[in-house]
Scaffold this motif. Structure first.
Motif, PDB file in Angstrom:
ATOM      1  N   ARG A   6       0.842  -1.196   0.000  1.00 48.48           N
ATOM      2  CA  ARG A   6       0.000   0.000   0.000  1.00 48.48           C
ATOM      3  C   ARG A   6       0.873   1.240   0.000  1.00 48.48           C
ATOM      4  N   VAL A   7       0.375   2.271  -0.636  1.00 46.60           N
ATOM      5  CA  VAL A   7       1.081   3.546  -0.652  1.00 46.60           C
ATOM      6  C   VAL A   7       0.777   4.266   0.651  1.00 46.60           C
ATOM      7  N   LYS A   8       1.821   4.754   1.315  1.00 42.66           N
ATOM      8  CA  LYS A   8       1.628   5.497   2.556  1.00 42.66           C
ATOM      9  C   LYS A   8       1.043   6.861   2.229  1.00 42.66           C
ATOM     10  N   ARG A   9       0.214   7.364   3.117  1.00 42.05           N
ATOM     11  CA  ARG A   9      -0.430   8.660   2.905  1.00 42.05           C
ATOM     12  C   ARG A   9       0.614   9.749   2.662  1.00 42.05           C
ATOM     13  N   ALA A  10       1.739   9.674   3.337  1.00 40.49           N
ATOM     14  CA  ALA A  10       2.795  10.674   3.182  1.00 40.49           C
ATOM     15  C   ALA A  10       3.389  10.673   1.770  1.00 40.49           C
ATOM     16  N   ASP A  11       3.210   9.576   1.038  1.00 38.60           N
ATOM     17  CA  ASP A  11       3.750   9.473  -0.319  1.00 38.60           C
ATOM     18  C   ASP A  11       2.833  10.067  -1.386  1.00 38.60           C
ATOM     19  N   TYR A  12       1.616  10.464  -1.011  1.00 39.91           N
ATOM     20  CA  TYR A  12       0.693  11.074  -1.968  1.00 39.91           C
ATOM     21  C   TYR A  12       1.065  12.546  -2.168  1.00 39.91           C
ATOM     22  N   THR A  13       0.890  13.037  -3.374  1.00 42.30           N
ATOM     23  CA  THR A  13       1.128  14.451  -3.651  1.00 42.30           C
ATOM     24  C   THR A  13      -0.059  15.257  -3.137  1.00 42.30           C
ATOM     25  N   THR A  47     -17.489  -3.378   4.737  1.00 39.04           N
ATOM     26  CA  THR A  47     -16.615  -2.605   5.616  1.00 39.04           C
ATOM     27  C   THR A  47     -17.478  -1.910   6.662  1.00 39.04           C
ATOM     28  N   SER A  48     -16.859  -1.193   7.565  1.00 38.39           N
ATOM     29  CA  SER A  48     -17.610  -0.522   8.632  1.00 38.39           C
ATOM     30  C   SER A  48     -18.109   0.849   8.180  1.00 38.39           C
ATOM     31  N   PHE A  49     -19.088   1.371   8.919  1.00 40.55           N
ATOM     32  CA  PHE A  49     -19.576   2.714   8.597  1.00 40.55           C
ATOM     33  C   PHE A  49     -18.478   3.735   8.856  1.00 40.55           C
ATOM     34  N   GLN A  50     -17.589   3.445   9.819  1.00 47.97           N
ATOM     35  CA  GLN A  50     -16.490   4.370  10.097  1.00 47.97           C
ATOM     36  C   GLN A  50     -15.566   4.501   8.882  1.00 47.97           C
ATOM     37  N   GLN A  51     -15.344   3.371   8.197  1.00 47.09           N
ATOM     38  CA  GLN A  51     -14.488   3.402   7.017  1.00 47.09           C
ATOM     39  C   GLN A  51     -15.167   4.191   5.900  1.00 47.09           C
ATOM     40  N   VAL A  52     -16.473   4.023   5.734  1.00 47.63           N
ATOM     41  CA  VAL A  52     -17.215   4.793   4.735  1.00 47.63           C
ATOM     42  C   VAL A  52     -17.098   6.279   5.069  1.00 47.63           C
ATOM     43  N   GLN A  53     -17.234   6.602   6.338  1.00 45.24           N
ATOM     44  CA  GLN A  53     -17.110   7.982   6.793  1.00 45.24           C
ATOM     45  C   GLN A  53     -15.727   8.545   6.446  1.00 45.24           C
ATOM     46  N   LYS A  54     -14.696   7.751   6.641  1.00 44.37           N
ATOM     47  CA  LYS A  54     -13.326   8.192   6.331  1.00 44.37           C
ATOM     48  C   LYS A  54     -13.123   8.356   4.829  1.00 44.37           C
ATOM     49  N   TYR A  55     -13.723   7.471   4.023  1.00 45.99           N
ATOM     50  CA  TYR A  55     -13.648   7.631   2.567  1.00 45.99           C
ATOM     51  C   TYR A  55     -14.304   8.944   2.153  1.00 45.99           C
ATOM     52  N   GLU A  56     -15.465   9.235   2.735  1.00 46.60           N
ATOM     53  CA  GLU A  56     -16.208  10.441   2.381  1.00 46.60           C
ATOM     54  C   GLU A  56     -15.476  11.712   2.792  1.00 46.60           C
ATOM     55  N   LYS A  57     -14.758  11.668   3.894  1.00 52.90           N
ATOM     56  CA  LYS A  57     -13.997  12.828   4.359  1.00 52.90           C
ATOM     57  C   LYS A  57     -12.653  12.963   3.648  1.00 52.90           C
ATOM     58  N   ASN A  60      -9.159   8.476   4.378  1.00 51.33           N
ATOM     59  CA  ASN A  60      -8.597   7.207   3.907  1.00 51.33           C
ATOM     60  C   ASN A  60      -8.793   7.097   2.409  1.00 51.33           C
ATOM     61  N   VAL A  61      -7.869   6.411   1.770  1.00 50.61           N
ATOM     62  CA  VAL A  61      -7.923   6.218   0.324  1.00 50.61           C
ATOM     63  C   VAL A  61      -8.489   4.832   0.045  1.00 50.61           C
ATOM     64  N   PRO A  62      -9.649   4.750  -0.617  1.00 52.51           N
ATOM     65  CA  PRO A  62     -10.210   3.425  -0.910  1.00 52.51           C
ATOM     66  C   PRO A  62      -9.385   2.714  -1.981  1.00 52.51           C
ATOM     67  N   SER A  63      -9.260   1.418  -1.821  1.00 51.70           N
ATOM     68  CA  SER A  63      -8.563   0.611  -2.828  1.00 51.70           C
ATOM     69  C   SER A  63      -9.414   0.530  -4.085  1.00 51.70           C
ATOM     70  N   LEU A  70     -18.055   0.323  -4.196  1.00 52.72           N
ATOM     71  CA  LEU A  70     -18.834   1.553  -4.016  1.00 52.72           C
ATOM     72  C   LEU A  70     -19.620   1.878  -5.278  1.00 52.72           C
ATOM     73  N   ARG A  71     -18.993   1.731  -6.431  1.00 51.80           N
ATOM     74  CA  ARG A  71     -19.670   1.990  -7.705  1.00 51.80           C
ATOM     75  C   ARG A  71     -20.928   1.134  -7.809  1.00 51.80           C
ATOM     76  N   GLN A  72     -20.797  -0.136  -7.473  1.00 55.88           N
ATOM     77  CA  GLN A  72     -21.933  -1.045  -7.543  1.00 55.88           C
ATOM     78  C   GLN A  72     -22.989  -0.700  -6.489  1.00 55.88           C
ATOM     79  N   ALA A  73     -22.551  -0.429  -5.270  1.00 59.19           N
ATOM     80  CA  ALA A  73     -23.483  -0.120  -4.186  1.00 59.19           C
ATOM     81  C   ALA A  73     -24.261   1.167  -4.459  1.00 59.19           C
ATOM     82  N   LEU A  74     -23.619   2.110  -5.128  1.00 59.37           N
ATOM     83  CA  LEU A  74     -24.251   3.396  -5.410  1.00 59.37           C
ATOM     84  C   LEU A  74     -24.922   3.435  -6.780  1.00 59.37           C
ATOM     85  N   ASN A  75     -25.046   2.258  -7.403  1.00 58.71           N
ATOM     86  CA  ASN A  75     -25.749   2.123  -8.684  1.00 58.71           C
ATOM     87  C   ASN A  75     -25.201   3.042  -9.777  1.00 58.71           C
ATOM     88  N   VAL A  76     -23.889   3.077  -9.882  1.00 53.07           N
ATOM     89  CA  VAL A  76     -23.260   3.877 -10.923  1.00 53.07           C
ATOM     90  C   VAL A  76     -22.838   2.922 -12.038  1.00 53.07           C
TER      91      VAL A  76
END
Length: 95
Positions: A6-13, A47-57, A60-63, A70-76
């Motif tokens: 996994r890429v560490k958060r510090a490695d993201y631009t 996954t947990s609702f906390q993880q969804v919350q972190k994705y939305e904020k 956290n970076v979703p794989s 998420l695409r499937q769950a959100l009917n996209v």
């Protein structure tokens, strides 16, 4: 990169981190349009609702697997997966 590949958060631009936040806002907007709770989406993508919350904020970076779930769950439809970044890319390329 971590030992698990996994890429560490510090490695993201800074631009990549902004993109993650932008995606999170799009996830949240679509979830709200469908009137789904974070708990419901969490169960749908295994996954947990906390993880969804972190994705939305953008905390956290979703794989790619989670993005697909998420695409499937959100009917996209696969042809519309660009809903996550169309607006962002227009700004990026016009600037």
């Amino acid at each position: 990169m971590s030992e698990r590949g996994r890429v560490k958060r510090a490695d993201y631009t800074p631009a990549e981190l902004e993109y993650v936040k932008f995606m999170g806002k799009k996830f949240k907007k679509r979830r709200n349009q469908l009137r789904l709770t974070q708990t419901k989406v969490g169960k749908m993508i295994n996954t947990s609702f906390q993880q969804v919350q972190k994705y939305e904020k953008g905390a956290n970076v979703p794989s790619t697997v989670k993005i697909e779930r998420l695409r499937q769950a959100l009917n996209v439809p696969t042809t519309k997966v660009g809903f996550l970044f169309n607006k962002y890319n227009k700004r990026e390329h016009c600037g």
